[in-house]
Design a protein around this motif. Structure first.
Motif, mmCIF file in Angstrom:
data_model
loop_
_atom_site.group_PDB
_atom_site.id
_atom_site.type_symbol
_atom_site.label_atom_id
_atom_site.label_comp_id
_atom_site.label_asym_id
_atom_site.label_seq_id
_atom_site.Cartn_x
_atom_site.Cartn_y
_atom_site.Cartn_z
ATOM 1 N N ALA A 347 0.831 -1.206 0.000
ATOM 2 C CA ALA A 347 0.000 0.000 0.000
ATOM 3 C C ALA A 347 0.865 1.256 0.000
ATOM 4 C CB ALA A 347 -0.926 -0.007 1.218
ATOM 5 N N LEU A 348 1.975 1.218 0.722
ATOM 6 C CA LEU A 348 2.886 2.365 0.739
ATOM 7 C C LEU A 348 3.450 2.630 -0.647
ATOM 8 C CD1 LEU A 348 4.445 4.526 2.315
ATOM 9 C CD2 LEU A 348 6.171 2.787 2.844
ATOM 10 N N ASP A 349 3.784 1.572 -1.375
ATOM 11 C CA ASP A 349 4.295 1.733 -2.742
ATOM 12 C C ASP A 349 3.242 2.373 -3.655
ATOM 13 O OD1 ASP A 349 6.678 0.571 -1.960
ATOM 14 O OD2 ASP A 349 6.165 -1.430 -2.712
ATOM 15 N N VAL A 350 1.998 1.950 -3.509
ATOM 16 C CA VAL A 350 0.918 2.497 -4.338
ATOM 17 C C VAL A 350 0.701 3.978 -4.023
ATOM 18 C CG1 VAL A 350 -1.549 2.376 -4.834
ATOM 19 C CG2 VAL A 350 -0.227 0.267 -4.607
ATOM 20 N N ALA A 351 0.666 4.319 -2.727
ATOM 21 C CA ALA A 351 0.448 5.713 -2.339
ATOM 22 C C ALA A 351 1.590 6.611 -2.821
ATOM 23 C CB ALA A 351 0.301 5.815 -0.825
ATOM 24 N N THR A 352 2.815 6.109 -2.723
ATOM 25 C CA THR A 352 3.977 6.888 -3.165
ATOM 26 C C THR A 352 3.907 7.154 -4.668
ATOM 27 O OG1 THR A 352 5.319 5.923 -1.389
ATOM 28 C CG2 THR A 352 6.499 6.968 -3.222
ATOM 29 N N ALA A 353 3.541 6.133 -5.418
ATOM 30 C CA ALA A 353 3.425 6.297 -6.869
ATOM 31 C C ALA A 353 2.341 7.305 -7.221
ATOM 32 C CB ALA A 353 3.129 4.943 -7.513
ATOM 33 N N PHE A 354 1.249 7.311 -6.453
ATOM 34 C CA PHE A 354 0.158 8.256 -6.719
ATOM 35 C C PHE A 354 0.624 9.694 -6.482
ATOM 36 C CE2 PHE A 354 -3.520 10.785 -5.549
ATOM 37 C CZ PHE A 354 -4.461 10.430 -6.495
ATOM 38 N N VAL A 355 1.338 9.922 -5.395
ATOM 39 C CA VAL A 355 1.841 11.269 -5.105
ATOM 40 C C VAL A 355 2.764 11.748 -6.226
ATOM 41 C CG1 VAL A 355 3.277 12.633 -3.543
ATOM 42 C CG2 VAL A 355 1.594 11.043 -2.609
ATOM 43 N N ALA A 356 3.623 10.839 -6.703
ATOM 44 C CA ALA A 356 4.545 11.199 -7.779
ATOM 45 C C ALA A 356 3.790 11.492 -9.073
ATOM 46 C CB ALA A 356 5.555 10.075 -7.997
ATOM 47 N N GLU A 357 2.833 10.631 -9.419
ATOM 48 C CA GLU A 357 2.096 10.782 -10.676
ATOM 49 C C GLU A 357 1.308 12.087 -10.707
ATOM 50 O OE1 GLU A 357 -1.525 8.560 -13.153
ATOM 51 O OE2 GLU A 357 -0.665 7.617 -11.363
ATOM 52 N N HIS A 358 0.736 12.476 -9.565
ATOM 53 C CA HIS A 358 -0.095 13.672 -9.520
ATOM 54 C C HIS A 358 0.690 14.902 -9.060
ATOM 55 C CE1 HIS A 358 -3.114 10.485 -9.713
ATOM 56 N NE2 HIS A 358 -3.982 11.406 -10.104
ATOM 57 N N ASP A 359 1.987 14.732 -8.823
ATOM 58 C CA ASP A 359 2.873 15.847 -8.476
ATOM 59 C C ASP A 359 2.299 16.654 -7.309
ATOM 60 O OD1 ASP A 359 5.266 17.190 -8.815
ATOM 61 O OD2 ASP A 359 4.418 18.663 -10.194
ATOM 62 N N LEU A 360 1.953 15.948 -6.228
ATOM 63 C CA LEU A 360 1.296 16.590 -5.095
ATOM 64 C C LEU A 360 2.272 17.292 -4.163
ATOM 65 C CD1 LEU A 360 -1.341 13.844 -4.224
ATOM 66 C CD2 LEU A 360 -1.679 15.960 -5.522
ATOM 67 N N MET A 361 3.497 16.808 -4.100
ATOM 68 C CA MET A 361 4.531 17.413 -3.255
ATOM 69 C C MET A 361 5.851 16.727 -3.554
ATOM 70 S SD MET A 361 3.169 15.750 0.311
ATOM 71 C CE MET A 361 1.460 16.027 -0.190
ATOM 72 N N THR A 362 6.948 17.306 -3.096
ATOM 73 C CA THR A 362 8.271 16.735 -3.325
ATOM 74 C C THR A 362 8.445 15.477 -2.474
ATOM 75 O OG1 THR A 362 9.195 18.905 -3.811
ATOM 76 C CG2 THR A 362 10.745 17.167 -3.192
ATOM 77 N N LEU A 363 8.874 14.387 -3.108
ATOM 78 C CA LEU A 363 9.035 13.106 -2.421
ATOM 79 C C LEU A 363 10.420 12.995 -1.785
ATOM 80 C CD1 LEU A 363 7.314 10.766 -5.013
ATOM 81 C CD2 LEU A 363 6.592 11.086 -2.637
ATOM 82 N N PRO A 364 10.536 12.248 -0.692
ATOM 83 C CA PRO A 364 11.825 12.076 -0.015
ATOM 84 C C PRO A 364 12.811 11.265 -0.854
ATOM 85 C CG PRO A 364 9.993 11.489 1.431
ATOM 86 C CD PRO A 364 9.432 11.618 0.047
ATOM 87 N N ASP A 365 14.087 11.491 -0.578
ATOM 88 C CA ASP A 365 15.119 10.666 -1.186
ATOM 89 C C ASP A 365 15.820 9.804 -0.141
ATOM 90 O OD1 ASP A 365 16.591 12.508 0.221
ATOM 91 O OD2 ASP A 365 17.655 13.337 -1.516
ATOM 92 N N ALA A 366 15.258 9.735 1.063
ATOM 93 C CA ALA A 366 15.804 8.904 2.139
ATOM 94 C C ALA A 366 14.932 7.663 2.303
ATOM 95 C CB ALA A 366 15.854 9.693 3.443
ATOM 96 N N PRO A 367 15.515 6.541 2.748
ATOM 97 C CA PRO A 367 14.772 5.282 2.782
ATOM 98 C C PRO A 367 13.777 5.190 3.927
ATOM 99 C CG PRO A 367 16.989 4.977 3.651
ATOM 100 C CD PRO A 367 16.925 6.376 3.132
ATOM 101 N N VAL A 368 12.750 4.343 3.732
ATOM 102 C CA VAL A 368 11.811 3.992 4.781
ATOM 103 C C VAL A 368 11.697 2.472 4.805
ATOM 104 C CG1 VAL A 368 9.796 4.186 3.254
ATOM 105 C CG2 VAL A 368 9.476 4.335 5.724
ATOM 106 N N GLU A 369 11.587 1.903 5.995
ATOM 107 C CA GLU A 369 11.497 0.447 6.140
ATOM 108 C C GLU A 369 10.338 0.102 7.058
ATOM 109 O OE1 GLU A 369 14.097 -3.345 7.903
ATOM 110 O OE2 GLU A 369 15.069 -1.417 7.542
ATOM 111 N N ILE A 370 9.497 -0.814 6.613
ATOM 112 C CA ILE A 370 8.399 -1.284 7.452
ATOM 113 C C ILE A 370 8.912 -2.423 8.324
ATOM 114 C CG2 ILE A 370 6.114 -2.327 7.463
ATOM 115 C CD1 ILE A 370 5.461 -0.903 4.927
#
Length: 599
Positions: A347-370
Motif C-alpha cells: 500500500a505504501l508503494d501504491v500511495a507513493t506512486a500516486f503522489v509522484a504521478e499527480h505531483d502533489l509534493m516533493t518526495l523524499p530521497d531517504a529510505p523507509v522500512e516497514i
C-alpha cells in the motif's frame, strides 16, 4: 536589552561589525537591534540544546547527538530536581530577550522554546508524573538500548560498546522508579501495563545485541556478556517488585482532572483552541461525517438484497444500520493474519506512486522500512512512524506495525482484521508513510533550525498525517471505489472520537461503557480497536486530541491560503511551502505562510 548570555568574544564581534558612524535612520537602528537580539537567542538556543543533550543522553541519541551514547539519564529525585533548576534558569534567560526584536523565524523558535520550558516545569513540578507513572521509567530503559541499535549511525562494534555501558547503568533507572513512585498515586492500569512490558527489554537485547556478540572480542566481549547477565538479573528483580509491590498496591486515579488536563493540553498542543472549543468542534464534525457516510451507504446499498432501509431523512437507528451494513462490505476484504506488514508495504508503494504521478509534493530521497513494532513499545498504538533524529542525516525511517498477538483467538483476530481491512491498510500507510509522517519528517529535517527540529510539533505532524488522508481521497486516490471513501471517513471519525474520548475520560469521568459507546457505535470501531484505545486513553492524556486539532488547523490553513492566493494557488507549492517550515505548531506555520504577525 540584557546581553548577559553573550560571550565577550561574541559581543566584541558584533561591535566590530558595526560602522564607526551608524546611519541616523530608524531602519538601521531596527536592523542593529534585531541582529543583537538574534545573536542573543542563537546563543541561548545553543546553550539549551547542549544542556538538554547532557541531561538526557537517551534523547540525545535519538536526536542524533552521539557524544553521550554511553550514558543514561539521571532520573533520581535529585537528578530531576537539578534538571528543573536548569530549566528555570533557561526560561529566565529567554524572558530577558526582547522577543519582538527577533527575526520572524526566531520569534517562532522563541515561542516554541518558551512553551517547551514552561511545559517541562509544569510536568516536573505540578503534574509530577515521575512520582506516579511507571511508564516514564520503562520507556526510558527501552529507548536507551533501542536508540543505539535500531539505526546504523556508527559501526556496530562502537554501538555495542555504548550499549554495554548503558546496560550496566539501566539498573539505576529501575532503582529510581522504585524510590520515586508512590504506589498510592500510581493508577492500576499503569502498573499492570508496565508489568506486562518489563521483560520486553530483554527481547530487545535478544534481538539486537546477543546475535552480535561476535562483533566484539577479548575484554570488550566479556564485559558485554556480563552486562547482559547483569541486566537480566535487574529486570527479574524489577519484575518481582512490579508484580508483588506496585501492582497490588497501585491505588491512583488515571483521570488527571479538569485543571491539570487544561494546563497539560495547552502545553501539548500549543494551539489557540480551548478544551471547550475542541469538544464543540469535534461533536459537530462527528455529526457531519456520519451524515456524509450515510449518503455513501445509500449509494452502495442501493439494489442489494436484504439491505436496510435508506430513506432521505433517516432516524438515528436507520442511519446507524445503513452505515454498519455498508461497512460490512469493506470488512469482507481484509488481509490474512500474517499479511498485515506485507500489505502495508504494498500500500505504501501504491500511495507513493500516486503522489509522484499527480505531483502533489516533493518526495523524499531517504529510505523507509516497514518493521514489526519492538515488543517494549507495543500495547499503546497499532502503528507509528519513527523518523531519524534531526542530526542523523540520510538514515532510515521506520514504519512500525504491531503484529497480531500469538495468543489471540480467532474472534480477536477477526475483529482486528475487520478494523484493519484492506482499505484501512492503505489509509494507515498514507498516514504513517507517504504522504504522511515519513514524508513530513523528511521535509521537516531540512529546516536549518536545530532547535525547531528537536521540538518538532506533534500537533503539526499528527495533523498533517490526518490532513493527507482527506487530501489523497480528494485528489482521486482510489476514486472509483466508494467503499474507500467510506473507510477514509471512518478513519477520520476515529480522529474525531480521540478528541472527544480524551476529554470524556480525564475531565468528565467517563467509564468504559460510555467510552466504548463512542468508539464502537458512534464511530464504528471494532471491539478490539476500541478496547485498545480505552487502555490508551487511561495511560495517556492530552495526546489523543493532537490528531483532530492538528488536522483542523491544517484544513483551515489550506483554506486560508486558497483564499489569499486565489488563481495562483498550486497544491504542490502549498504543500512544499508548509513543509518547509520545520513542523512548528500549525498556527506559526500559517503565520509564516501568509506573512502574518507571529502570535
Amino acid at each position: 536589552m540584557r546581553t548577559t548570555l553573550l560571550s565577550s568574544a561574541l559581543i566584541l564581534a558584533l561591535a566590530g561589525c558595526q560602522p564607526s558612524t551608524a546611519p541616523d535612520t530608524d531602519a538601521a537602528t531596527t536592523a542593529q537591534v534585531q541582529s543583537q537580539a538574534d545573536a542573543q537567542f542563537a546563543a541561548l538556543a545553543d546553550k539549551t540544546l547542549q544542556q538538554w543533550m547532557a541531561l538526557s543522553p537517551v534523547a540525545a541519541t535519538q536526536i542524533g547527538e552521539h557524544r553521550y551514547d554511553n550514558r543514561i539519564d539521571d532520573v533520581s529525585a535529585a537528578g530531576i530536581k537539578a534538571g528543573a533548576e536548569q530549566t528555570q534558569a533557561l526560561l529566565d534567560a529567554l524572558n530577558a530577550i526582547d522577543a519582538a526584536s527577533l527575526s520572524r523565524e526566531n520569534q517562532v523558535d522563541a515561542a516554541i522554546l518558551r512553551n517547551q520550558l514552561e511545559g517541562d516545569l509544569f510536568r516536573v513540578n505540578t503534574l509530577a508524573d515521575w512520582q506516579w507513572d511507571p511508564q516514564f521509567y520503562s520507556g526510558l530503559a527501552g529507548s536507551a538500548i533501542y536508540g543505539l541499535m535500531a539505526r546504523e549511525f556508527a559501526p556496530l562494534p562502537d554501538r555495542l560498546r555504548s550499549a554495554t555501558e548503558r546496560m550496566e547503568q539501566i539498573p539505576q533507572i529501575f532503582a529510581a522508579a522504585r524510590a520515586n513512585l508512590d504506589p498510592a498515586r500510581v493508577p492500576k492500569i499503569h502498573a499492570e501495563t508496565v508489568a506486562k512490558q518489563n521483560r520486553g527489554l530483554l527481547s530487545l537485547v535478544a534481538t539486537f545485541i546477543t546475535p552480535n556478540l561476535d562483533q566484539l572480542s577479548g575484554a570488550h566481549r566479556e564485559r558485554l556478556q556480563a552486562a547482559i547477565t547483569g541486566l537480566e538479573s535487574a529486570v527479574n528483580e524489577h519484575q518481582q517488585w512490579l508484580d508483588n509491590e506496585l501492582v497490588p498496591k497501585a491505588a491512583g486515579d488515571f483521570r488527571i482532572g479538569a485543571d491539570m488536563y487544561d494546563a497539560k493540553l495547552r502545553f501539548a498542543l500549543n494551539s489557540e483552541l480551548s478544551r471547550a472549543q475542541i469538544g464543540q468542534r469535534a461533536q459537530a464534525e462527528l455529526d457531519r461525517v456520519r451524515a456524509q457516510m450515510y449518503g455513501i451507504a445509500q449509494r452502495v446499498l442501493a439494489g442489494r438484497d436484504a439491505a436496510p432501509a435508506t430513506p432521505d431523512n433517516p432516524t438515528a437507528q436507520q442511519q446507524q444500520a445503513a452505515i454498519e451494513a455498508a461497512l460490512e462490505l469493506a470488512y469482507a476484504q481484509k488481509p490474512a493474519r500474517d499479511a498485515v506488514v506485507p500489505d502495508a508495504k504494498a500500500a505504501l508503494d501504491v500511495a507513493t506512486a500516486f503522489v509522484a504521478e499527480h505531483d502533489l509534493m516533493t518526495l523524499p530521497d531517504a529510505p523507509v522500512e516497514i518493521i514489526l513494532m519492538p515488543e517494549f513499545q507495543r500495547g499503546v498504538a497499532v502503528a507509528y512512524c519513527d523518523s531519524p533524529g534531526p542530526l542523523d542525516k540520510h538514515l532510515k525511517t521506520f514504519y512500525a506495525v504491531s503484529p497480531i498477538p500469538e495468543d489471540w483467538n480467532e474472534g480477536q483476530v477477526d475483529s482486528f482484521l475487520r478494523e484493519y481491512n484492506s482499505r484501512m491498510i492503505h489509509l494507515l500507510s498514507i498516514h504513517e508513510g507517504t504522504p504522511g509522517h515519513y514524508l513530513e519528517g523528511w521535509h521537516s529535517a531540512k529546516h536549518p533550525s536545530t532547535l525547531r527540529a528537536v521540538l518538532r510539533s506533534g500537533l503539526f505532524a499528527e495533523g498533517w498525517a490526518v490532513y493527507t488522508e482527506r487530501m489523497m481521497q480528494q485528489a482521486g486516490y482510489m476514486d472509483s471505489d466508494p467503499l474507500f471513501q467510506l473507510v477514509q471517513l471512518k478513519f477520520y471519525l476515529r480522529t474525531i472520537a480521540n478528541a472527544i474520548l480524551d476529554q470524556g475520560v480525564h475531565v468528565e469521568g467517563w467509564d468504559r461503557e460510555r467510552a466504548m459507546q463512542l468508539m464502537v457505535r458512534d464511530s464504528f470501531q471494532q471491539e478490539s480497536e476500541a478496547s485498545g484505545k480505552w487502555i490508551r486513553a487511561q495511560l495517556t492524556s492530552a495526546q489523543l486530541p493532537t490528531y483532530f486539532v492538528g488536522a483542523q488547523e491544517h484544513f483551515d490553513t489550506r483554506a486560508a491560503a486558497e483564499a489569499a492566493w486565489g488563481k495562483d494557488f498550486n497544491l504542490k507549492t502549498y504543500h512544499d511551502r508548509m513543509l518547509s517550515f520545520g513542523a512548528p505548531p500549525v498556527r506559526y506555520a500559517r503565520q509564516l505562510l501568509l506573512e502574518q504577525p507571529i502570535q
